[in-house]
Structure formats: C-alpha cells, structure tokens
Design a protein around this motif. Structure first.
Motif, PDB file in Angstrom:
ATOM      1  N   VAL A  37       3.179   3.404  -8.895  1.00  0.00           N
ATOM      2  CA  VAL A  37       2.926   2.452  -7.811  1.00  0.00           C
ATOM      3  C   VAL A  37       4.177   2.383  -6.924  1.00  0.00           C
ATOM      4  O   VAL A  37       5.298   2.298  -7.439  1.00  0.00           O
ATOM      5  CB  VAL A  37       2.670   1.025  -8.365  1.00  0.00           C
ATOM      6  CG1 VAL A  37       2.333   0.063  -7.228  1.00  0.00           C
ATOM      7  CG2 VAL A  37       1.576   1.034  -9.417  1.00  0.00           C
ATOM      8  N   HIS A  38       4.000   2.388  -5.617  1.00  0.00           N
ATOM      9  CA  HIS A  38       5.156   2.227  -4.728  1.00  0.00           C
ATOM     10  C   HIS A  38       5.682   0.787  -4.832  1.00  0.00           C
ATOM     11  O   HIS A  38       4.886  -0.160  -4.838  1.00  0.00           O
ATOM     12  CB  HIS A  38       4.774   2.544  -3.285  1.00  0.00           C
ATOM     13  CG  HIS A  38       5.973   2.683  -2.400  1.00  0.00           C
ATOM     14  ND1 HIS A  38       6.650   1.601  -1.901  1.00  0.00           N
ATOM     15  CD2 HIS A  38       6.635   3.774  -1.966  1.00  0.00           C
ATOM     16  CE1 HIS A  38       7.677   2.025  -1.189  1.00  0.00           C
ATOM     17  NE2 HIS A  38       7.690   3.344  -1.201  1.00  0.00           N
ATOM     18  N   PRO A  39       7.021   0.615  -4.887  1.00  0.00           N
ATOM     19  CA  PRO A  39       7.575  -0.740  -5.055  1.00  0.00           C
ATOM     20  C   PRO A  39       7.094  -1.739  -3.990  1.00  0.00           C
ATOM     21  O   PRO A  39       6.930  -2.923  -4.292  1.00  0.00           O
ATOM     22  CB  PRO A  39       9.090  -0.514  -4.919  1.00  0.00           C
ATOM     23  CG  PRO A  39       9.313   0.926  -5.255  1.00  0.00           C
ATOM     24  CD  PRO A  39       8.068   1.661  -4.879  1.00  0.00           C
ATOM     25  N   ALA A 273      -1.423  -2.120   2.474  1.00  0.00           N
ATOM     26  CA  ALA A 273      -1.439  -0.647   2.382  1.00  0.00           C
ATOM     27  C   ALA A 273      -2.204  -0.024   3.544  1.00  0.00           C
ATOM     28  O   ALA A 273      -1.774   0.976   4.118  1.00  0.00           O
ATOM     29  CB  ALA A 273      -2.054  -0.215   1.057  1.00  0.00           C
ATOM     30  N   TYR A 274      -3.332  -0.631   3.920  1.00  0.00           N
ATOM     31  CA  TYR A 274      -4.166  -0.046   4.975  1.00  0.00           C
ATOM     32  C   TYR A 274      -3.575  -0.201   6.378  1.00  0.00           C
ATOM     33  O   TYR A 274      -4.070   0.393   7.317  1.00  0.00           O
ATOM     34  CB  TYR A 274      -5.602  -0.582   4.904  1.00  0.00           C
ATOM     35  CG  TYR A 274      -6.456   0.199   3.933  1.00  0.00           C
ATOM     36  CD1 TYR A 274      -6.694   1.564   4.135  1.00  0.00           C
ATOM     37  CD2 TYR A 274      -7.023  -0.401   2.815  1.00  0.00           C
ATOM     38  CE1 TYR A 274      -7.469   2.291   3.250  1.00  0.00           C
ATOM     39  CE2 TYR A 274      -7.805   0.333   1.921  1.00  0.00           C
ATOM     40  CZ  TYR A 274      -8.026   1.677   2.154  1.00  0.00           C
ATOM     41  OH  TYR A 274      -8.789   2.407   1.278  1.00  0.00           O
ATOM     42  N   THR A 275      -2.518  -0.995   6.503  1.00  0.00           N
ATOM     43  CA  THR A 275      -1.825  -0.994   7.804  1.00  0.00           C
ATOM     44  C   THR A 275      -0.936   0.252   7.913  1.00  0.00           C
ATOM     45  O   THR A 275      -0.358   0.497   8.969  1.00  0.00           O
ATOM     46  CB  THR A 275      -0.942  -2.249   7.984  1.00  0.00           C
ATOM     47  OG1 THR A 275       0.081  -2.249   6.968  1.00  0.00           O
ATOM     48  CG2 THR A 275      -1.763  -3.529   7.881  1.00  0.00           C
ATOM     49  N   GLU A 276      -0.800   0.975   6.824  1.00  0.00           N
ATOM     50  CA  GLU A 276      -0.026   2.227   6.785  1.00  0.00           C
ATOM     51  C   GLU A 276       1.407   2.080   7.275  1.00  0.00           C
ATOM     52  O   GLU A 276       1.827   2.741   8.214  1.00  0.00           O
ATOM     53  CB  GLU A 276      -0.759   3.327   7.555  1.00  0.00           C
ATOM     54  CG  GLU A 276      -2.171   3.554   7.006  1.00  0.00           C
ATOM     55  CD  GLU A 276      -2.847   4.779   7.599  1.00  0.00           C
ATOM     56  OE1 GLU A 276      -2.735   5.838   6.991  1.00  0.00           O
ATOM     57  OE2 GLU A 276      -3.456   4.667   8.671  1.00  0.00           O
ATOM     58  N   PRO A 277       2.184   1.235   6.596  1.00  0.00           N
ATOM     59  CA  PRO A 277       3.601   1.114   6.929  1.00  0.00           C
ATOM     60  C   PRO A 277       4.333   2.418   6.586  1.00  0.00           C
ATOM     61  O   PRO A 277       3.856   3.207   5.761  1.00  0.00           O
ATOM     62  CB  PRO A 277       4.077  -0.031   6.032  1.00  0.00           C
ATOM     63  CG  PRO A 277       3.115  -0.059   4.904  1.00  0.00           C
ATOM     64  CD  PRO A 277       1.792   0.380   5.462  1.00  0.00           C
ATOM     65  N   GLU A 279       6.908   3.379   4.825  1.00  0.00           N
ATOM     66  CA  GLU A 279       7.284   3.816   3.469  1.00  0.00           C
ATOM     67  C   GLU A 279       6.066   4.300   2.675  1.00  0.00           C
ATOM     68  O   GLU A 279       6.205   5.158   1.795  1.00  0.00           O
ATOM     69  CB  GLU A 279       8.046   2.697   2.723  1.00  0.00           C
ATOM     70  CG  GLU A 279       7.195   1.618   2.045  1.00  0.00           C
ATOM     71  CD  GLU A 279       6.672   0.549   3.025  1.00  0.00           C
ATOM     72  OE1 GLU A 279       6.854   0.720   4.259  1.00  0.00           O
ATOM     73  OE2 GLU A 279       6.090  -0.447   2.554  1.00  0.00           O
ATOM     74  N   LEU A 280       4.882   3.773   2.994  1.00  0.00           N
ATOM     75  CA  LEU A 280       3.692   4.239   2.269  1.00  0.00           C
ATOM     76  C   LEU A 280       3.179   5.557   2.844  1.00  0.00           C
ATOM     77  O   LEU A 280       2.686   6.420   2.105  1.00  0.00           O
ATOM     78  CB  LEU A 280       2.601   3.164   2.280  1.00  0.00           C
ATOM     79  CG  LEU A 280       2.953   1.874   1.516  1.00  0.00           C
ATOM     80  CD1 LEU A 280       1.774   0.910   1.502  1.00  0.00           C
ATOM     81  CD2 LEU A 280       3.410   2.173   0.085  1.00  0.00           C
ATOM     82  N   LEU A 281       3.323   5.715   4.169  1.00  0.00           N
ATOM     83  CA  LEU A 281       2.965   7.014   4.755  1.00  0.00           C
ATOM     84  C   LEU A 281       3.847   8.110   4.171  1.00  0.00           C
ATOM     85  O   LEU A 281       3.381   9.212   3.877  1.00  0.00           O
ATOM     86  CB  LEU A 281       3.115   6.972   6.282  1.00  0.00           C
ATOM     87  CG  LEU A 281       2.003   6.235   7.033  1.00  0.00           C
ATOM     88  CD1 LEU A 281       2.293   6.229   8.525  1.00  0.00           C
ATOM     89  CD2 LEU A 281       0.636   6.881   6.760  1.00  0.00           C
ATOM     90  N   GLU A 282       5.120   7.782   3.984  1.00  0.00           N
ATOM     91  CA  GLU A 282       6.031   8.768   3.411  1.00  0.00           C
ATOM     92  C   GLU A 282       5.627   9.083   1.961  1.00  0.00           C
ATOM     93  O   GLU A 282       5.645  10.243   1.539  1.00  0.00           O
ATOM     94  CB  GLU A 282       7.467   8.226   3.443  1.00  0.00           C
ATOM     95  CG  GLU A 282       8.500   9.314   3.191  1.00  0.00           C
ATOM     96  CD  GLU A 282       9.788   8.764   2.601  1.00  0.00           C
ATOM     97  OE1 GLU A 282      10.140   7.605   2.895  1.00  0.00           O
ATOM     98  OE2 GLU A 282      10.422   9.507   1.818  1.00  0.00           O
TER      99      GLU A 282
END
Lengths: 426, 426
Positions: A37-39, A273-277, A279-282
C-alpha cells in the motif's frame, strides 16, 4: 446452485500446503498484485478512521466525482451521477448480471468468476472463443452465430462481457476488434460490460487503448477498481460507470439489498486515489514497469523452452500453450507442472477453455518478493531482474522448463475438492 | 427481478430532502446506531492500514478465533473453523439464502431486506405473523400450517429466520417462544437463521436471552456484526456461525464469487473488537443504557398520546399501533405523520406487515445528536434526557403526538419512487 469450489482455490491451497511442507514450489497461480500500500493511502485511511456512517448506496459523492474525473482523463466524459461504487469490482459485476438479467456472452477463456457468477444468478454463460493474441474479446463473427442460435432456441441473451486488458491471457485486444465487437453488440442489442480493471497496467503506454464506452456509450458499462493498479485488492473497492439511469437504478436496488456500501474509511481513501495525485501516479507508473519487465522475462523463459506464448501486453499474466506434450488435459498439465517441476499454475480449463487444450495461466506478480521490503526494492530497482530473489525464481523456472521433455502422464488422481478455500481472485 | 426501491429508502430520502429545505422534521426513520467510533478501534484500523491482501474468504484466522470467543462467552461453544466473516451481516444473510436454497419462513413484520433478498435469489418468503410483544419469531403453530400447506403445493421450504431482539418491533421473544419455534423447525427439518445483531443491546442485562443455537446446534446459523453494538455500520463487518461443514462450504463458494472477503484493515480492527477488551465493553454498556433510556422515553410519549406500543426490550426501535385513527393504510399513516406532524417514520407495510394495520417503525437512535460531540455527551450523560437537544426532540414529539386527534385522510399521492437511494439499513 453450483457449489463446487473453483480450480483456482484448489490449486492455490495445494501450492500453499506444499510450500509449508518444505517443497520448493514457484507460486505462479495467484492473481494478487503483490505490491505494498502506498503510504499516502494509509494516511487517508487513518484520517477517515472516525467515519462509520453507511453513506449512499452509490458511494460517497467525493468518490463518485473523483472516479468521474479518472474516466474523463481517459477520454470518457462521465457524470458522477452515473457512477456506482461497490466493495470490489467483483460484487459490482455480480450485481450487474443480476440487474441486467438474461444470459451473458463471455470470452473463452475468461476470468473464473464471470461464469460462476452467471450461474449463481441463474443465467447461462455463452462462451465464445477469443482469437489468439486478442484475449478478452470474443470473436465477433462467432458471437453473432452463438447469440442468434441461442435466441432461436428461446434463450434470452442480454449482455456481452469484455476484459481489457485480459485476464488470463495478459493480452489487449486491438482497437479493430473493439470496433467490431461494439458494432455486433449494437446490432444484437446487447449491453456491453467492459471490465477495465487492468487498464492502468498496460505495459507500453503507447499501446492504443479503446474502450467500447467511447463507441457505444448508450450500452456500455465500464467496471474498474483499485485492486490492480494500486494493489488494494484486500481493501475491496470498485467502481462502475453506468450507461443509463434505468440500469443504475436497478443496480442500486440490488446493491442496497446485498452489500449496502463499501467500507466508509476505504471510500475516503479511494476518493483521494481517484484524483490521481502525483505520488500515486508515480507508484502506478513504477508498478506498470515492474509488471511488464517481469512478465516479459517470464515469457522469454517459456519461449526459450519451446513453449508457445503470446507476448504480454498488460497486467501480470501469461497464457502459454504446451501443445505437443503427451498430456491429455490442462488439469493434468497443471498437476504435472506442480508435481514434477515445482511450478504452480492454473489450468486453462478453470477459465472456461477447452479442457483438452494444453494451456495454463501463469501469474507473475508473486515473484516480487515475500516481504514489504523486497517488494519495495523491486518497485525501486532500475533492473528488478537483477535482484537476487527475482533472479533465483527465474532460474528455478528456467531449470524446471528446460526439463520438460516429452512428459508422461501423471498418475491418476482424484478430482480436488478443498474444504477451506482461499479467495477467488485474479 | 423486483427493482422497486424499498420504502425505507424512499422515506429516508424524503425526510432528508425536507430537512434540507428547512422543514422541522424529526427523523425517526433511519436505523443507524447514531454513535461515534471508539478511539481504540480507530487505532486498530490505522495499525492495519498497510494490510492489502485478500486473505481467506472465511475471514482472517484471528477474527474467526475472536468471534468464536465472543460466542463462547455467551454460552455457545464455537469452533473458529465454523465461523465465516463477511462485509456486513447483510451479505452473509444473502449468501445464506443462496447457499441454503428453497423458500424461507420470515416473521411478519421483519427487517425490510430479508424478503427483498429472498426475492433476489429467486425464493419466495412465507410471511408468518409474530405474536404481539414477541416480535422477531413467527407464531409456531402458524408456521406449521404455513409450511405444510406450502409443501403440499410443491414449494420447497428449507429455512426459517428469527431476529433476536427484533427489528422493527424492538421486542425480544421470550425463551418459551424460542423453545417452541426450535422444536417446530426440527420437526419440519428447517434450517434456523438466527439474526442476533442486536443481542448486545438488550436494555436490561437480566432479561433472559436464548439462542436457538443452544437448543438446535445442528441446524442453527447465528449471524451478527459490529454495526449495532459498536456502531460500525459503515465499516461493513459481519460474522456467521455455521452449523455444518457442508453449509459452510456452500456459503464460502457463494462468498468467493460475490464479495471475496471483508476489507482487510476492518477485519484486523474487528478481530480486536471481538476479544471484548474492557474499554469496548464499557462503550457497549453505555450505548445499551443510552438506547434503552431514549427508547423508553419515546415509548412513554406515544403511550401518553394514547397510542398503543409494546415497551422496548432491546435495540433502538418501537413499533406503535395507531388503530382508531381514520386512516386506511400504514403507508398513508407514515405520510400523514410526516406531512402534518413533522415526524418521519417507516410504515409497517415496508416490513411485510398488513398494509391496513396502522403500525409504523420508530427508530430512536438519531436523537442523540447531530455531531460527534453531542453523541459523546449523550453516551457520557448520567441523564441523557436532560441534554437540551434530546429534550427538544422529545418535546417536539410530544407536541406533534398531542395534536393527533382523529386524523383526516391525507390528500391522495402517487406512490413514491426515489431515483437516488440511501442505504437500506436497519
């Protein structure tokens, strides 16, 4: 009701049992993303740990809006009012089959749960082969004849399902195939269910991706979730984009009586998550690269051993074909690979394929490591194939495959029934 | 498939709409526990925020062991191997109806989702009236005749459901009624589904509680969850205690194809909750006292206004009877109470009751406050009825009921259909 537990579960339990007893078994059976899981998602879950209201059956407004934005950024303008969230895309698919009613056309092979769900809702799946290399989309011409034939015999065929990219084959159907199947669905007046849960994991970002929802928005449901791109399978969150208010109302009626809503804290994290920040796109970009690198490396091992396999386009699966081996069925092939070669895979038969076709599904995502540290290292590595634990697994595989030769039939064995199943995932 | 949205949803949406538009409406419709998450559960969720594996379909071993301990402390020795966890007791109930098959005997009135679920799985509910004051258990003699009659007409009746204590009536059936219904179930060879989700909220700890599982362990499924005792409805976690390996296997087969598993971080927190640490036992004790105090106060208001109502035994519901009012149906009565008196309740008809019986379900748990601070204050208060917001709601209720008089029929209105539903809870 069909109560036989799926071959997926049986195989997975058998592999786990053997590993526990000390056998050296490579687990290529289980379709979990195999990453941490991403922090920033852990932080969001924590921030929402005081949320205990049920909220709307369709999902929190913030989550529906974020999911709409996710689709808009992929060329699918979406009214948040047409989004329905569920505790995984699996329950959404089940609810859709119940809400749409009638029989459903499925690609052959396809994910184990589609056909099982169809049977649970009292529908009968029409399995139509997908052309080689175009997994996830049933052959358009054969769909026409299958549906017309079924209707002539009184069957009420109402929907058609595609998986883009595909599980079990790991391939992505070309845009031409999508255009054809969409035209066919329109001509036959079928609802299209487009399962796009592996969409963000297409290995090469330049591969053209066409959703049937772009061509036939009036009849296409798109389903997705965070189980694969962000490895949140165990958090149970999925989203669906509905083509009509009528179908949405029917799905919500079903949802309200079966599951109410996804877990509230998870919905809050998913809305983020669905706003696609960034760090999550990376994270997704790194995951995509890792899945592609390892899937290609495993593919190369099979090809080198003389086994036919289409190169993977997305996700973390391969679907090699062992035609030529002296073995009668894919079930026996999977048993043989486990017993004699220490490789755990799933028989193509479990995915609705011809039992006599010597094809198996190979999942490559459990090779990244056994611990969070190893998995993070695999995500970070410039050359993940050079990491000792991944290299060792690839060597094990190469050795096992090099030893294939003309196999003898394995000793006859009773069909497996497993009393305590693991989850039917992937 | 029946796609009409439940009256629960319709009523709740209507109340929310009116309140938003500034009308003074007392929301006594929605069955949410109305209390905050205990901080120790927030901590456990946070500690498990890195957990993203699916885990076993039956639930994490630690959760199953803790749930077994919970039942053992209540006189039901339980092998953790017989426990199945799900994302709420609602999906477990749905899965049970599917796994058991055949038709189901339901008490009349009973929770809105039982009958709706039965219809979704293609079963037909047999509604058998519960004796007054013994809500949740269908009248044993009438069960015999109803089942024999149905079987004589070819129907395959396989199960019987009881709710202890009951929603919507708020009463708990006496142990004699449980003994009788258990004998009847055995004589008729019916599986008993005992929904005990309100068990920890029996107001008076000295009230005898008998589970059919104590008398007929070979045929009784017990379902429960943390939605009511710990107000974790939005976290979606439920547990079932199965009487046989065969039914458990069937339920797991269904579960694996519909929902896979509850959210992993929630399972970890629930595993802690079911060990019943001191601070959570204290929270449940305070909740129980608050629910009882407020439910009794609301009951007193109805009785004072000349409305018949059984005193509540547990949970946060009342089921008053307005016989004598010049109104034709419970639907019209609920509309009348909302339109003319600003009281939002659910018609008994929504719970399968005779449409002409002037009974409504009153939920008292939304009176504790609008904010976490108010709700915590209500939990802490020695005299919650003295808190200004609760006192004001009780005054509003008293005033509205004092004004009942012989009602005239409200203007005819089209049946309500709601496009965007809230959850069917409570």
């Amino acid at each position: 009701m069909n109560v036989t537990l799926s071959a997926t579960l049986a195989a997975n339990e058998e592999i786990v049992r053997r590993r526990r007893s000390g056998e050296r078994v490579l687990n290529l059976a289980f379709g979990e993303a195999g990453l941490p899981v991403h922090p920033s998602l852990q932080e969001r879950l924590t921030a929402a740990s005081g949320q205990n209201g049920y909220g709307p059956v369709a999902g929190l407004p913030a989550l529906r809006e974020a999911a709409a934005g996710y689709w808009e950024r992929r060329g699918l303008p979406t009214d948040p009012g047409t989004v329905v969230c569920g505790p995984g895309s699996k329950p959404l698919l089940y609810g859709l089959l119940l809400a749409i009613g009638g029989d459903v056309v499925l690609p052959m092979p396809s994910w184990v749960s589609y056909a099982a769900q169809a049977e649970l809702v009292g529908a009968r799946p029409l399995l139509v082969p997908a052309p080689p290399g175009e997994g996830g989309v049933p052959d358009p011409e054969r769909v026409v004849s299958a549906v017309l034939h079924a209707r002539a015999r009184g069957r009420d065929v109402r929907s058609l399902l595609v998986t883009l990219p595909d599980n079990p084959t790991g391939t992505l159907a070309a845009t031409d195939a999508i255009k054809k199947i969409t035209e066919i669905a329109r001509a036959l007046d079928l609802v299209i269910i487009s399962d796009e849960i592996y969409r963000d994991l297409v290995h090469d970002a330049s591969t053209p991706f066409l959703s049937p929802a772009e061509l036939a928005p009036e009849r296409t449901v798109v389903t997705s979730g965070l189980s694969k791109n962000l490895a949140l399978g165990g958090w149970r969150i999925g989203v669906a984009r509905l083509p009509s208010a009528e179908l949405r109302t029917r799905l919500l009626a079903v949802a309200s009586e079966i599951w109410s809503s996804p877990a509230a804290p998870v919905q809050h994290a998913a809305a983020y998550a669905y706003t696609e920040p960034a760090e999550l796109l990376e994270r997704i970009e790194r995951s995509r690269r890792l899945h592609g690198t390892v899937a290609r490396a495993v593919h190369a091992r099979f090809v080198r051993a003389g086994v036919t396999a289409h190169a993977p386009h997305g996700g973390f699966y391969l679907y090699p074909d062992f035609t030529g081996l002296d073995i009668a069925t894919s079930d026996e092939l999977a048993a043989h690979l486990l017993d004699r070669h220490g490789i755990g895979v799933l028989p193509g038969h479990a995915f609705g394929d011809d039992p006599a076709a010597l094809r198996v599904r190979v999942a490559t995502s459990l090779l990244y490591g056994e611990t969070t540290e190893q998995r993070l290292a695999a995500l970070e590595a410039a050359d993940p194939l050079g990491l000792p634990w991944i290299a060792a697994s690839l060597d094990h595989l190469e050795e096992a495959l090099g030893d294939l030769g003309p196999a003898r039939l394995p000793a006859p064995r009773a069909p497996r029934r497993v009393p305590v199943p693991g989850p039917a995932v992937g």
